[in-house]
Design a protein around this motif. Sequence first.
Motif, PDB file in Angstrom:
ATOM      1  N   ASP A 251     -14.435   5.098  99.001  1.00  0.00           N
ATOM      2  CA  ASP A 251     -14.286   6.241  99.903  1.00  0.00           C
ATOM      3  C   ASP A 251     -12.821   6.571 100.143  1.00  0.00           C
ATOM      4  O   ASP A 251     -12.424   6.952 101.246  1.00  0.00           O
ATOM      5  CB  ASP A 251     -14.980   5.973 101.251  1.00  0.00           C
TER       6      ASP A 251
ATOM      7  N   ASP B 296     -13.211   9.677  97.311  1.00  0.00           N
ATOM      8  CA  ASP B 296     -14.389  10.078  98.060  1.00  0.00           C
ATOM      9  C   ASP B 296     -14.959  11.395  97.536  1.00  0.00           C
ATOM     10  O   ASP B 296     -14.238  12.257  97.036  1.00  0.00           O
ATOM     11  CB  ASP B 296     -14.059  10.219  99.544  1.00  0.00           C
TER      12      ASP B 296
ATOM     13  N   GLU C 169     -16.486   9.713  92.670  1.00  0.00           N
ATOM     14  CA  GLU C 169     -17.896   9.576  93.064  1.00  0.00           C
ATOM     15  C   GLU C 169     -18.474  10.930  93.457  1.00  0.00           C
ATOM     16  O   GLU C 169     -17.750  11.829  93.862  1.00  0.00           O
ATOM     17  CB  GLU C 169     -18.068   8.538  94.179  1.00  0.00           C
TER      18      GLU C 169
HETATM   19 MG    MG Z   1     -19.048   7.260 100.025  1.00  0.00          MG
END
Ligand code: MG
Length: 292
Positions: free
Chosen positions: A181, A203, A237
Motif C-alpha cells: 500500500d 497502492d 496492485e
Molecule cells: Mg491495498
Amino acid sequence: SAKNSGKRGYMIFNDAMHDAVAEKTQLVSRLRQALKNQELKVYYQPQFDMKTDSIEGFEALLRWESPEYGMMSPLKFIPLAEETGLIVEIGRWVLAQACAFSQDLYKSGQRRLWVAVNISVVQLIQEGFVQSVADVLAETGLSPEYLELEITESVLMEQLADNVRKLAELRAMGIRIALDDFGTGYSSLTYLKKLPITAVKMDKAFIDDIAAGGIDAAVTGTIIELSHQMGLSVVAEGVETETQFAFLKQKLCDTIQGYLISWPLPPEEFQNLIETGNKRLDGSKQDIQNTY
Ligand code: MG
Ligand code: C2E
Ligand code: MG
Ligand code: MG
C-alpha cells in the motif's frame, strides 16, 4: 419534555452501543471457531512479470467463508483479528498454507513461482516472529528466496527500530520484503532507503489515477523511477485496464497484479490457470476471466 426526550435519547444510545458490542463479541467468537471449522481459505492472485511476460508469483489473500455471514472481506475481519491477537495464530496458518501450496505446485511439475504473504504488524512485533517464519519454512521445505512478506507501509513506523531489525533478520535469511500500500502512509521516498526492503507495492489509488498524460500519471512514473534508483523493484496492485497496463509497461514497472490478469483464485483454480499455460496476457485474458 426536554428532560424526557433527553432520557429517552440516552436509553436508545445505550441500547445501540450494547448491540454493537454484542455483535462484535459474537463476531470474535465466530472468528475464533472459523479456523478450527476450516471456514478460512487462502486464495491466490497471480503476479505478472512485465519483463518475462508471464506469471512469476502470486499473493496469498485470506477469505472467510462463514455459513452465518457469507463470504466476508478481510478488510472487515483482519482488524478484529488484530485487535484480539487472533491474527498471530491465523497469520501463521496463512503463511504455512501459502508455503505448502507453493511447494505442492512445484512438485506437481510447475516451474518455480514466488509466493507473497501479507503480514500484520501485530505478528511482526511478536517476540518470536522471525523464528516462527523460519519454522514454517523448515516445516514446508520452501526455500526462503521464494518467499516475500508484505508489510503495510503505514503501520511499520510504530516501533520502527525494532521492526527494522526484524526485517533485516528476515532479509539476511534470504526472504524478500515488500512495502504494501505504498503511498497511502508516510509516502516519503527518501525514507525507503533506510528500510531493509526489496520492493514497493504501489497502492491501487495510484493505479486508478493513471490517465493519459495527467499529473497523477507523472507521479506514478516518478515513484517507479526513484524506486529503481534505490534498487527496489516495483509492483503495481489493482491493475484493471489495458491503458494502465500499457502505461506501467512503458514506465518499466516490474510486476503487475490485478483483475486484468486474474481475480484471486481458490488453490485448485489457481493451479488450473498455471497448468493450462495461461502465462501471457494477450489472448488468455478472456480464458482467465471465464475460469473464475
Ligand atoms: Mg491495498
Ligand atoms: P492488500 O494486501 O493490499 O491486497 C490487495 C487487495 O486488492 C486484495 O483485497 C485483492 O483482492 C484486491 N485486488 C486485487 N486486484 C484488484 C483489482 O484489480 N481491483 C480491485 N478493486 N481490487 C483488487 P482483499 O483480498 O479483500 O484483501 C484486502 C486486504 O486485507 C489486503 O490488502 C491485506 O491488507 C488484508 N489481507 C488479506 N489477506 C491477509 C492475510 O492473510 N493477512 C493479513 N495480515 N492481511 C491480509
Ligand atoms: Mg498485500
Ligand atoms: Mg496492497
